[in-house]
Scaffold this motif. Structure first.
Motif, PDB file in Angstrom:
ATOM      1  N   VAL A 110       0.845  -1.202   0.000  1.00  0.00           N
ATOM      2  CA  VAL A 110       0.000   0.000   0.000  1.00  0.00           C
ATOM      3  C   VAL A 110       0.878   1.250   0.000  1.00  0.00           C
ATOM      4  O   VAL A 110       0.654   2.186  -0.770  1.00  0.00           O
ATOM      5  N   ARG A 111       1.897   1.265   0.825  1.00  0.00           N
ATOM      6  CA  ARG A 111       2.785   2.426   0.917  1.00  0.00           C
ATOM      7  C   ARG A 111       3.474   2.690  -0.418  1.00  0.00           C
ATOM      8  O   ARG A 111       3.491   3.825  -0.908  1.00  0.00           O
ATOM      9  N   GLU A 112       4.028   1.643  -1.014  1.00  0.00           N
ATOM     10  CA  GLU A 112       4.758   1.816  -2.271  1.00  0.00           C
ATOM     11  C   GLU A 112       3.844   2.255  -3.408  1.00  0.00           C
ATOM     12  O   GLU A 112       4.188   3.158  -4.176  1.00  0.00           O
ATOM     13  N   LEU A 113       2.681   1.642  -3.523  1.00  0.00           N
ATOM     14  CA  LEU A 113       1.763   2.020  -4.595  1.00  0.00           C
ATOM     15  C   LEU A 113       1.186   3.418  -4.369  1.00  0.00           C
ATOM     16  O   LEU A 113       0.957   4.164  -5.331  1.00  0.00           O
ATOM     17  N   SER A 114       0.974   3.794  -3.126  1.00  0.00           N
ATOM     18  CA  SER A 114       0.427   5.114  -2.820  1.00  0.00           C
ATOM     19  C   SER A 114       1.402   6.223  -3.173  1.00  0.00           C
ATOM     20  O   SER A 114       0.992   7.356  -3.430  1.00  0.00           O
ATOM     21  N   GLN A 115       2.677   5.922  -3.183  1.00  0.00           N
ATOM     22  CA  GLN A 115       3.683   6.927  -3.504  1.00  0.00           C
ATOM     23  C   GLN A 115       3.773   7.197  -5.008  1.00  0.00           C
ATOM     24  O   GLN A 115       4.344   8.209  -5.418  1.00  0.00           O
ATOM     25  N   LEU A 116       3.209   6.324  -5.815  1.00  0.00           N
ATOM     26  CA  LEU A 116       3.253   6.517  -7.264  1.00  0.00           C
ATOM     27  C   LEU A 116       2.267   7.607  -7.680  1.00  0.00           C
ATOM     28  O   LEU A 116       1.224   7.788  -7.052  1.00  0.00           O
ATOM     29  N   SER A 117       2.604   8.290  -8.759  1.00  0.00           N
ATOM     30  CA  SER A 117       1.681   9.300  -9.299  1.00  0.00           C
ATOM     31  C   SER A 117       0.539   8.585 -10.024  1.00  0.00           C
ATOM     32  O   SER A 117       0.619   7.394 -10.328  1.00  0.00           O
ATOM     33  N   ASP A 118      -0.516   9.351 -10.296  1.00  0.00           N
ATOM     34  CA  ASP A 118      -1.646   8.785 -11.034  1.00  0.00           C
ATOM     35  C   ASP A 118      -1.199   8.298 -12.412  1.00  0.00           C
ATOM     36  O   ASP A 118      -1.683   7.289 -12.907  1.00  0.00           O
ATOM     37  N   ARG A 119      -0.275   9.007 -13.013  1.00  0.00           N
ATOM     38  CA  ARG A 119       0.249   8.618 -14.339  1.00  0.00           C
ATOM     39  C   ARG A 119       0.980   7.274 -14.252  1.00  0.00           C
ATOM     40  O   ARG A 119       0.792   6.394 -15.093  1.00  0.00           O
ATOM     41  N   GLU A 120       1.815   7.114 -13.228  1.00  0.00           N
ATOM     42  CA  GLU A 120       2.561   5.856 -13.059  1.00  0.00           C
ATOM     43  C   GLU A 120       1.612   4.699 -12.789  1.00  0.00           C
ATOM     44  O   GLU A 120       1.790   3.604 -13.330  1.00  0.00           O
ATOM     45  N   LEU A 121       0.601   4.946 -11.966  1.00  0.00           N
ATOM     46  CA  LEU A 121      -0.393   3.901 -11.704  1.00  0.00           C
ATOM     47  C   LEU A 121      -1.137   3.540 -12.985  1.00  0.00           C
ATOM     48  O   LEU A 121      -1.386   2.370 -13.258  1.00  0.00           O
ATOM     49  N   ASP A 122      -1.474   4.548 -13.782  1.00  0.00           N
ATOM     50  CA  ASP A 122      -2.170   4.311 -15.042  1.00  0.00           C
ATOM     51  C   ASP A 122      -1.308   3.479 -15.988  1.00  0.00           C
ATOM     52  O   ASP A 122      -1.806   2.596 -16.679  1.00  0.00           O
ATOM     53  N   ASP A 123       0.001   3.736 -15.995  1.00  0.00           N
ATOM     54  CA  ASP A 123       0.914   2.944 -16.826  1.00  0.00           C
ATOM     55  C   ASP A 123       0.900   1.481 -16.412  1.00  0.00           C
ATOM     56  O   ASP A 123       1.106   0.587 -17.234  1.00  0.00           O
ATOM     57  N   LEU A 124       0.675   1.231 -15.124  1.00  0.00           N
ATOM     58  CA  LEU A 124       0.613  -0.139 -14.605  1.00  0.00           C
ATOM     59  C   LEU A 124      -0.786  -0.742 -14.740  1.00  0.00           C
ATOM     60  O   LEU A 124      -0.989  -1.926 -14.453  1.00  0.00           O
ATOM     61  N   GLY A 125      -1.749   0.070 -15.147  1.00  0.00           N
ATOM     62  CA  GLY A 125      -3.120  -0.412 -15.283  1.00  0.00           C
ATOM     63  C   GLY A 125      -3.843  -0.501 -13.957  1.00  0.00           C
ATOM     64  O   GLY A 125      -4.740  -1.324 -13.778  1.00  0.00           O
ATOM     65  N   ILE A 126      -3.451   0.367 -13.020  1.00  0.00           N
ATOM     66  CA  ILE A 126      -4.027   0.356 -11.676  1.00  0.00           C
ATOM     67  C   ILE A 126      -4.688   1.698 -11.410  1.00  0.00           C
ATOM     68  O   ILE A 126      -4.111   2.748 -11.691  1.00  0.00           O
ATOM     69  N   SER A 127      -5.882   1.662 -10.849  1.00  0.00           N
ATOM     70  CA  SER A 127      -6.542   2.880 -10.380  1.00  0.00           C
ATOM     71  C   SER A 127      -6.231   3.036  -8.901  1.00  0.00           C
ATOM     72  O   SER A 127      -6.002   2.054  -8.193  1.00  0.00           O
ATOM     73  N   ARG A 128      -6.236   4.271  -8.439  1.00  0.00           N
ATOM     74  CA  ARG A 128      -5.891   4.526  -7.037  1.00  0.00           C
ATOM     75  C   ARG A 128      -6.816   3.773  -6.079  1.00  0.00           C
ATOM     76  O   ARG A 128      -6.376   3.289  -5.044  1.00  0.00           O
ATOM     77  N   PHE A 129      -8.085   3.631  -6.441  1.00  0.00           N
ATOM     78  CA  PHE A 129      -9.014   2.933  -5.547  1.00  0.00           C
ATOM     79  C   PHE A 129      -8.744   1.430  -5.474  1.00  0.00           C
ATOM     80  O   PHE A 129      -9.260   0.742  -4.593  1.00  0.00           O
TER      81      PHE A 129
END
Length: 51
Positions: free
Chosen positions: A20-39
């Motif tokens: 959770v900590r590591e993924l929360s530190q990513l920007s929305d763009r980085e999460l989108d590149d991974l195919g992950i939404s913040r929720f």
């Protein structure tokens, strides 16, 4: 046996929190590149911790 069970639960929780900590530190763009939404972060972390 009970102690082993408790320790495995503690380790799983620690993996969950770290993910959770590591993924929360990513920007929305980085999460989108991974195919992950913040929720989805908590759900993904839970799956990772139990794997």
């Amino acid at each position: 046996m009970f102690v082993t069970y408790i320790l495995s639960k503690i380790r799983a929780y620690m993996r969950y929190r770290e993910t959770v900590r590591e993924l929360s530190q990513l920007s929305d763009r980085e999460l989108d590149d991974l195919g992950i939404s913040r929720f989805q972060i908590e759900s993904i972390a839970r799956q990772h911790a139990t794997a």
